[in-house]
Design an enzyme around this catalytic site. Structure first.
Site, PDB file in Angstrom:
ATOM      1  CG  HIS A  36      73.042  38.304 -30.322  1.00  0.00           C
ATOM      2  ND1 HIS A  36      71.842  38.538 -29.679  1.00  0.00           N
ATOM      3  CD2 HIS A  36      72.978  38.994 -31.495  1.00  0.00           C
ATOM      4  CE1 HIS A  36      71.094  39.313 -30.437  1.00  0.00           C
ATOM      5  NE2 HIS A  36      71.755  39.613 -31.541  1.00  0.00           N
ATOM      6  CG  HIS A  50      72.163  45.264 -30.905  1.00  0.00           C
ATOM      7  ND1 HIS A  50      71.318  44.334 -30.325  1.00  0.00           N
ATOM      8  CD2 HIS A  50      72.465  44.781 -32.139  1.00  0.00           C
ATOM      9  CE1 HIS A  50      71.124  43.336 -31.183  1.00  0.00           C
ATOM     10  NE2 HIS A  50      71.798  43.573 -32.285  1.00  0.00           N
ATOM     11  CB  CYS A  90      68.642  40.536 -32.890  1.00  0.00           C
ATOM     12  SG  CYS A  90      69.396  39.206 -33.848  1.00  0.00           S
TER      13      CYS A  90
END
Lengths: 399, 358
Positions: free
Chosen positions: A328, A294, A161
């Protein structure tokens, strides 16, 4: 003093829309891009909300002006679409003779196509020769590089990620050091059954819209997308009369070595990476006006990130997780959020964190709850934290 | 670029390279167009709880990295840089199969987690408590090269002194079979040791892992150093010639100063011309070969680097690196410079210069 490294172009495609303006429109009007799935075939189509781009791969390829669809994965199509916008803004002609590098990021590359045909491929591979190379991460990068005549430096990064945050960092370093004059940096990831089932097996997908930084958050939503920024020195940017948009003033890549998939709940790694990015930028905690967090809305990330932000910033700047809009987007997330961060500087605005009701009891932090304009936006921090402890933090500054 | 002084290296390959210091190996040969790694006793490097959950590629990569770290226990590297073209392929395949078999329900996440390409980076950092810069390059025939370039960049800009850089890749039976149909491997079975003199289409598959403890500062004893890395994306012959000239000029070398060209020739007729072209650029310079030992894979240059660094430090040039069908030149009294040239299916080609630094 070293030449400033600047951003001269941005391109993006997410479930919020195609292009920086379309994304900004949705973000500024608190319209999310989450829905059930219409295009990817999985048993989970209606189990969870997803940030799916509502076009099939063929349409995406047409949009990206790719005449042949032979062997082009959705991942490559998303990437080409976003790079095209970035090239236009940076005034880079398609027939350029510039020393350009492509630093691409992806978490599963062409898996979106491979998983459709995998068992047929095992039986009759000859029928699927056009997909012979899509199983890895480099295929989409080659497709993008060839489309835009990039050959001076072509690479792919995959640190889960944080992949495209690391791509931006590497691009800035390569330009600074002179390996290339211009770096096209970002990432692309399409939704796949592979990742949906992976994250579902990890039990961290929320059945409802994700609630970053909320006490009752219950996991992430997955999304797809691509975003790229053009990085160069001011001097090369001036040669094309392109407009510098923002400066890349600081960055850090730091592995926290805590757990294979979970962050340190105290936020030690997140603290270190933000702290070091600030040091690299020669900035203090008071200089940061906004943190694009995040903020995956998983139990562990948001706890860890909150603790780290609270410890580092005595008086916390505005912060929000735009993953509540896009889901995401995995390897693309760092670049997607870099584009949002730079746009926040350009428009002197801050984006909201959707679906927040109750502060976490441990930290009591409240993210930015509504869109605001006309605010001081000198320096913006963007965080990306990943599996394997691969943390990254970027700082963009107003020029 | 900043030279990368090799303080230690470790290599698991289809040959008995693991813990081998001087290239005096009993060379293995296969006859099924596949070269698989010789696996050491992993229990010496991995704790028993973890070992059961790890796939072959992870075990191979991890044991290689740890054995490299173990050679300088006093050094905690300030960066971990890994290149892998395909990552843990077996885990990826396993998860694809389980999604189908269990119809997207009740899946075990382990294979998914291990299929993420940065898994080995994270595992080394976690188990050895190395909190530092940490990066995974996944770009086929550039994966290892870019890891080295990143190390050189870090040395130049951050003034860190040490980095662990390396690579791992595996070949599974399933992937071998698929690629066989797509013409990657030879149609006829050949002896792996005959690969270099083969002129038919296709090559043989390989795999392996190699890790290097790199230092920014030259140690006092003689060492091998990686002096230059030139990754070339879809280069023309002219691009390659220009890159060779550029390397020679930067390092003030003449063509005659290159003692060996370590060629990535893979026995596939389709790529012979590029290897011939580089061979001609260097005229009579002795060519050495390595793909008959490790097979073709994304990060095969990492094995080549290991061979070259051992030749430089031991000054031993084993017979098995020569093509017996070519005229053998006199071996130089002192081997100082080795240039690796590799062509990964025309897409990713690279030149790597290693030198002996006394």
């Amino acid at each position: 003093m070293a030449a400033r490294i600047i951003v001269s172009g941005m391109g993006i495609l997410t479930s919020l829309g195609k292009g920086v303006e379309a994304n900004h429109h949705k973000l500024s009007n608190a319209i999310h891009g989450l829905s059930s799935l219409d295009f990817l075939s999985t048993n989970h189509s209606h189990s969870f909300p997803f940030g799916e781009i509502k076009k099939d791969t063929r349409e995406l390829l047409e949009d990206a002006a790719i005449s042949t669809n032979k062997g082009f994965s959705r991942t490559a199509a998303l990437g080409i679409s976003a790079v095209r916008e970035a090239f236009m803004q940076a005034r880079i002609p398609l027939d350029h003779q510039l020393k350009i590098g492509l630093i691409n990021a992806t978490s599963v590359g062409g898996m979106c196509e491979v998983e459709k045909y995998y068992f047929d491929i095992l039986k009759t591979p000859d029928l699927f020769a056009e997909y012979s190379d899509t199983i890895d991460c480099a295929d989409c990068t080659h497709r993008i590089a060839d489309h835009f005549h990039i050959k001076h430096f072509v690479t792919t990064i995959s640190t889960a990620c944080s992949s495209s945050a690391n791509a931006i960092m590497l691009g800035a370093r390569l330009v600074n050091q002179g390996t290339i004059d211009i770096a096209v940096c970002g990432g692309t990831d399409a939704l796949t059954r592979f990742t949906i089932n992976g994250f579902n097996a990890l039990k961290n997908i929320d059945k409802n819209h994700c609630r970053p930084f909320d006490a009752d958050r219950n996991g992430l939503n997955l999304g797809e997308g691509a975003a790229y920024i053009i990085i160069e020195k001011e001097s090369t940017c001036a040669l094309r009369s392109a407009e510098p948009l923002a400066q890349i003033s600081g960055y850090c890549n730091y592995n926290e070595a805590f757990h294979p998939t979970a962050p340190n709940p105290e936020g030690q790694g997140a603290y270190e990476v933000m702290h070091r990015a600030l040091a690299k930028a020669n900035l203090t905690i008071d200089d940061i006006d906004y943190i694009n967090a995040h903020g995956t809305a998983t139990l562990t990330n948001d706890e860890s990130e909150s603790n780290a932000m609270k410890r580092l910033f005595i008086k916390l700047p505005r912060f929000s997780s735009t993953k509540s809009f896009t889901g995401h987007t995995l390897a693309a997330a760092g670049a997607v959020e870099a584009v949002f961060s730079i746009n926040a500087i350009l428009k002197r605005c801050v984006y909201a964190n959707l679906n927040f009701k109750t502060p976490m009891p441990g930290t009591l932090l409240i993210p930015q709850l509504r869109y605001e304009e006309n605010i001081r936006m000198q320096h913006v921090m963007s965080n990306s934290f990943a599996f394997g402890g691969n943390n990254a933090s970027l700082i963009f500054s107003k020029l | 670029m900043s030279p990368l002084y090799i303080l230690a290296s470790s290599c698991i390959s289809p040959q008995p390279s693991f813990l081998c210091d001087d290239l005096r190996m009993d060379i293995r040969c296969t006859e099924n167009n596949m070269l698989h790694c010789l696996e050491p006793d992993f229990k010496n490097y991995i704790n028993p709880v973890q070992i059961r959950r790890m796939s072959r590629a992870l075990k191979i990569g991890y044991a290689t990295a740890i054995s490299c770290l173990n050679q300088n226990p006093e050094i905690v590297p300030e960066a971990i840089l890994i290149g892998t073209g395909k990552g843990c392929l077996e885990d990826t395949e396993h998860f694809l199969h389980s999604i189908k078999e269990y119809n997207e329900t009740a899946l075990n996440a382990t294979h998914f987690i291990h299929s993420t390409y940065n898994q080995l980076n994270g595992m080394i950092a976690l188990n050895k408590k190395i909190s530092s810069y940490n990066m995974t390059f996944v770009h086929r025939g550039f994966s290892f090269e870019h890891s080295l370039m990143d190390a050189a960049l870090l040395f130049e800009e951050d003034k860190i002194d040490t980095a662990l850089a390396g690579s791992f890749d595996e070949m599974t039976l399933e992937h071998f079979t698929v690629k066989k149909h797509w013409g990657y491997w030879k149609k006829e079975d050949i002896r792996s040791l005959d690969l270099i003199s083969s002129h038919t289409d296709g090559t043989i598959s390989g795999e392996g892992s190699a890790f290097y403890m790199l230092s920014r500062l030259k140690p006092e004893h003689p060492v091998a150093a990686i002096k230059h890395i030139a990754p070339l994306y879809r280069p023309s012959n002219d691009d390659i010639a220009e890159a060779v000239d550029n390397i020679l000029q930067i390092h003030s070398l003449k063509k005659e100063d290159i003692d060996f060209v370590l060629s990535g020739k893979n026995g596939d007729a389709k790529y012979e011309t590029s290897y011939q072209h580089v061979g001609q650029l260097f005229g009579n310079t002795q060519k050495l070969y390595f793909k008959h030992l490790c097979g073709e894979y994304d990060t095969a240059t990492s094995f080549a680097c290991w061979l070259a660094s051992k030749i430089l430090t031991t000054q031993f040039v084993p017979d098995y690196l020569f093509d017996t069908t070519e005229t053998k030149q006199a071996i130089p009294k002192k081997v100082r410079h080795i240039l690796i040239y590799n062509n990964y299916f025309d897409l990713n080609q690279s030149l790597i210069l290693l030198s002996l630094e006394e």
